[in-house]
Design an enzyme around this catalytic site. Structure first.
Site, PDB file in Angstrom:
ATOM      1  N   LYS A 112      -9.162   0.505  -4.686  1.00 43.42           N
ATOM      2  CA  LYS A 112      -8.965  -0.151  -5.976  1.00 43.42           C
ATOM      3  C   LYS A 112     -10.089   0.165  -6.968  1.00 43.42           C
ATOM      4  CE  LYS A 112      -5.437  -2.871  -4.480  1.00 43.42           C
ATOM      5  NZ  LYS A 112      -5.268  -2.685  -3.035  1.00 43.42           N
TER       6      LYS A 112
HETATM    7  C1  PLP Z   1      -4.058  -2.580  -2.298  1.00 41.47           C
HETATM    8  C2  PLP Z   1      -4.144  -1.983  -0.961  1.00 41.47           C
HETATM    9  C3  PLP Z   1      -3.065  -1.301  -0.391  1.00 41.47           C
HETATM   10  C4  PLP Z   1      -1.717  -1.233  -1.057  1.00 41.47           C
HETATM   11  O1  PLP Z   1      -1.731  -0.437  -2.223  1.00 41.47           O
HETATM   12  P1  PLP Z   1      -0.515  -0.569  -3.253  1.00 41.47           P
HETATM   13  O2  PLP Z   1      -0.921   0.266  -4.417  1.00 41.47           O
HETATM   14  O3  PLP Z   1      -0.439  -2.022  -3.607  1.00 41.47           O
HETATM   15  O4  PLP Z   1       0.695  -0.070  -2.565  1.00 41.47           O
HETATM   16  C5  PLP Z   1      -3.251  -0.701   0.842  1.00 41.47           C
HETATM   17  N1  PLP Z   1      -4.424  -0.769   1.495  1.00 41.47           N
HETATM   18  C6  PLP Z   1      -5.477  -1.417   0.974  1.00 41.47           C
HETATM   19  C7  PLP Z   1      -6.737  -1.468   1.754  1.00 41.47           C
HETATM   20  C8  PLP Z   1      -5.393  -2.033  -0.267  1.00 41.47           C
HETATM   21  O5  PLP Z   1      -6.452  -2.663  -0.777  1.00 41.47           O
END
Ligand code: PLP
Length: 463
Positions: A112
């Protein structure tokens, strides 16, 4: 570049308005009216760029009416200089044609950061120019919250309210949010699950009167700018492993469908991608839809991969928009029918169109631990539970063993020690900048799973 809503009713907007608006006023999501496309020569040139240079190249066409090339250059350089690895997103080889791209070297140790470190800078740039303030409301299954707080906490122009499901995120994830103390940061633990939190955010966009004239902004991947920033690392991986001369495939641990959708966009922009694998945990609605054209919501269950404990994946709508030939009226109807349970599948031809690119697999908790253990023993490499699901799904779904299958490693294993220990591995150490995390003071408000209660709290705490 203009942006249009997937539901066809909201006005088209420029980048900066999309950045600050979040959800479209018709309940849809903004997507670019058309996409820039890179030639083979441009892909060849990308192979020798640094991560920041590549980010500048990929992102500029999306923002250039509002952000100058020079301004963007400073933003991406600052953003990715804050990552803890010289390659920013290093590729690790597990086996012949089996790769992992580590997306967890940002300040909060999950992918993120790639988008939210940049988003904070882009928002600040727009808000300073407009002399405006923004109230941001975000829902998190664990990782968006801390990344958004890290990305926005130095801004005088945003007031940030992060909703996480009470007792459904890991302790490290919770503390990464609640120990970042600042006057403009508000953590709310909702006594519900992630879908409840996401639903509250969407309802608040639809009726913002509780803000008494304030404007609401989004840090969830309903915000196009997040998708945009994530497109970059698909190109980075692809050109590192032979594109444009050779295709690549990706396996992506999936929750809200934002990350894998960015891979789909990279493909539309000219990256030769063979397969996109949707990797899910027991909350498998996307797997049931992709594999059997069966879109029916189940109750959310708790898993060892909490960041993927999501049933209603917002960004799936962006893919459906393309599958339905970008017909907003038709899509608005489909979304209403899927959400109410009146429809439980996609039109067969359109579903088959998706299947040409996407495949899917579901991995339960036991198998997740087995994969962590097997990869640790065989390759001396420690996966986090989300990434382990990705690796397993990539193996099962791989139809082209002659080309690289790259799993997106979405989080550092230190964020999820429970799964690592269950897999019989020693829990990793927190990195130095977080080493005292478990002793730091926390600040968080627990609230009922009730929109009125949450909105009243927010309106009482806006400065
Ligand atoms: C947010 C997240 C996901 C999922 O990603 P999306 O874009 O919501 O599909 C998978 N793994 C981790 C560790 C995350 O933080």
């Amino acid at each position: 570049m203009r942006y249009i809503s997937t539901r066809g009713q909201a006005p088209s907007l420029n980048f900066e308005d999309v950045l600050l608006t979040g959800l479209a006023s018709d309940g849809g999501l903004y997507v670019p009216e058309s996409l820039p496309k890179f030639s083979s020569e441009e892909l060849v040139a990308m192979a020798s760029m640094s991560y920041a240079e590549l980010a500048h190249k990929v992102i500029l066409p999306f923002v250039e009416e509002d952000v100058t090339s020079a301004e963007l250059k400073v933003m991406v350089e600052e953003t990715y200089a804050g990552f803890n690895h010289k390659a920013v997103a290093p590729l690790i080889q597990l086996d012949k044609n089996e790769w992992v791209m580590e997306l967890f070297h940002g300040p909060t140790l999950a992918f993120k950061d790639f988008a939210l470190q940049l988003l904070g800078r882009l928002m600040d740039h727009a808000l300073v120019k407009r002399d405006k303030k923004l109230v941001i409301m975000g829902a998190t299954s664990g990782d968006t919250g801390s990344a958004a707080i890290e990305g926005c906490r130095h801004s005088d122009h945003v007031e940030l309210f992060i909703l996480h499901p009470h007792e459904r995120v890991s302790e490290v994830q919770r503390r990464q949010m609640t120990t970042l103390i600042g006057d403009n940061i508000h953590n709310i633990a909702v006594q519900g699950n992630f879908d409840d939190c996401q639903q509250m955010v969407k309802q608040s966009f639809a009726d913002q009167s509780f803000l008494n004239g304030g404007q609401l902004g989004a840090v969830n991947s309903i915000n196009w700018a997040r998708i945009m920033a994530q497109i970059v690392y698909y190109f980075y991986a692809g050109v590192s492993l032979g594109a444009p001369h050779r295709s690549v495939s990706f396996s992506v641990p999936t929750g809200n469908f934002g990350d894998i959708y960015a891979g789909y966009i990279a493909m539309q922009m000219g990256l030769p991608v063979k397969q996109l694998v949707v990797a899910t945990n027991a909350n498998d609605i996307l797997h049931r839809c992709m594999s059997g054209n069966h879109y029916v919501k189940h109750d959310l269950v708790r898993t060892l991969s909490p960041s993927m404990d999501i049933m209603v994946s917002s960004n799936f709508e962006r893919l459906l928009f393309d599958l339905y030939d970008r017909n907003g009226d038709e899509l608005a109807k489909l979304m209403a029918n899927l959400n109410s349970g009146q429809a439980n599948s996609l039109d067969t031809e359109r579903w088959q169109k998706a299947r040409q690119i996407f495949s899917s697999h579901k991995v339960d908790d036991d198998l997740t631990c087995d994969v962590i253990k097997q990869v640790a023993q065989q390759h001396n490499y420690l996966l986090d539970p989300h990434s382990a699901i990705g690796v397993e799904a990539g193996r099962v779904c791989n139809q082209h063993p002659e080309i690289p299958m790259i799993t997106m490693a979405t989080a550092h294993p230190v964020k999820f020690p429970d799964a690592v220990i269950k897999a019989g591995q020693a829990a990793p150490q927190l990195p130095q900048h977080l080493s005292d995390l478990l002793e730091r003071e926390e600040r968080c408000q627990i609230l009922a799973n009730d929109l009125g209660v949450v909105q009243a709290y927010i309106s009482a705490h806006i400065q």
